[in-house]
Design an enzyme around this catalytic site. Structure first.
Site, PDB file in Angstrom:
ATOM      1  CG  ASP A  77     -24.525 -27.643 -54.299  1.00 28.70           C
ATOM      2  OD1 ASP A  77     -24.457 -28.797 -53.824  1.00 28.70           O
ATOM      3  OD2 ASP A  77     -25.496 -26.891 -54.113  1.00 28.70           O
ATOM      4  CB  SER A 157     -18.369 -44.512 -44.680  1.00 27.16           C
ATOM      5  OG  SER A 157     -18.339 -44.689 -43.272  1.00 27.16           O
ATOM      6  CE1 TYR A 171     -21.065 -40.226 -43.575  1.00 32.72           C
ATOM      7  CE2 TYR A 171     -20.846 -42.112 -42.099  1.00 32.72           C
ATOM      8  CZ  TYR A 171     -20.304 -41.244 -43.035  1.00 32.72           C
ATOM      9  OH  TYR A 171     -18.991 -41.400 -43.430  1.00 32.72           O
ATOM     10  CE  LYS A 175     -20.465 -41.502 -46.833  1.00 31.74           C
ATOM     11  NZ  LYS A 175     -19.672 -40.958 -47.967  1.00 31.74           N
TER      12      LYS A 175
END
Length: 273
Positions: A77, A157, A171, A175
């Site tokens: 994890d 990304s 998100y 990133k």
């Protein structure tokens, strides 16, 4: 400790990872598995870490059988410091060293800013930013103790360079954070001979993001179901596949990139041009 000059090595020697040991987070499927496959093909022994231990073990067995290297699948994890440290310790204890760490695990729920809960926001940052920090920290500690340097590769990304699509505020924010962490850690770790690089893919269909898209739709979320037109826009005329990203990660992990640290390489088919 400086990064050695590798000019005298042959091309085969530069790309070879023989006698090196790697950890890939989120390696049970998708981009992580593709990366692990290429690292193993180059000769590295590989630890596959995944939240799903069964996926990790199955991937490890397949990769070991295919490429004849030592592999290990472990439950990990990436938001839990103890779990990450345990995986790093297993790599050193079972394989002998830790030379390459790939922070690949990530999540990308699509939720409108109006509907985004603090819990969802925190979970995205816990995996995509905290997870990168924890992985890098534990890898760097063991690399520093060994005194032989190493490489940390963060899968970021194109969302770390720009806005991506509606519903992806957490998100995109996470990133951008991961890209910043990459730059900062490269400064701190360079004196120890540890390089830190990022790889920024555009949208690549994998089992994981297809499942996430389906879950967003069925839950009534703000389903910006991949692929969106923005994700499909790339001058090379096709979507990426996992191995497109894996080959760039291999470049980063190998001595081909020995004079690089702190950079994030765009693997996006030209979509951010």
């Amino acid at each position: 400790m400086s990064i050695p000059d590798v000019s005298n090595k042959s091309l085969a020697e530069l790309v070879s990872l023989r006698d090196r040991r790697a950890v890939v987070t989120g390696g049970g499927r998708g981009l992580g598995k593709a990366i692990a496959l290429r690292l193993a093909e180059a000769g590295a022994d590989v630890v596959i870490g995944d939240i799903d231990e069964n996926l990790a073990s199955a991937a490890a067995d397949e990769i070991g059988e295919r490429h004849g290297v030592r592999t290990l699948g472990v439950a990990m994890d990436v938001t839990d410091a103890g779990s990450v440290a345990s995986a790093a310790d297993r790599a050193v204890a079972d394989l002998g060293s830790l030379d390459i760490w790939v922070n690949n695990a990530g999540v990308f729920p699509s939720v409108s800013v109006f509907e985004m809960s603090e819990q969802t926001w925190d979970q995205v940052f816990a995996v995509n930013a905290r997870g990168v920090f924890l992985g890098a920290r534990e890898a760097a500690r063991r690399m520093a103790d060994a005194g032989a340097g190493g490489v940390i590769v963060n899968i970021i990304s194109t969302a770390g360079f720009r806005g991506s699509a509606p519903g992806l505020a957490a998100y995109v924010g996470s990133k951008h954070a991961a890209r910043g962490i990459t730059r900062e850690l490269s400064l701190e770790l360079a004196p120890l001979g540890i390089r830190v690089l990022g790889v920024a893919p555009s949208y690549v269909p994998t089992e994981g993001n297809m499942i996430a898209a389906a879950a967003a739709t069925t839950s009534g979320g703000d389903a910006d179901t991949p692929p969106t037109p923005l994700m499909l826009t790339a001058p090379i005329g096709r979507l990426g596949v996992p191995d497109d990203i894996a080959r760039v990660a291999l470049f980063c992990a190998s001595d081909l990139s020995a004079f690089m640290t702190g950079s994030t390489l765009l693997a996006d088919g030209g979509s951010t041009v």
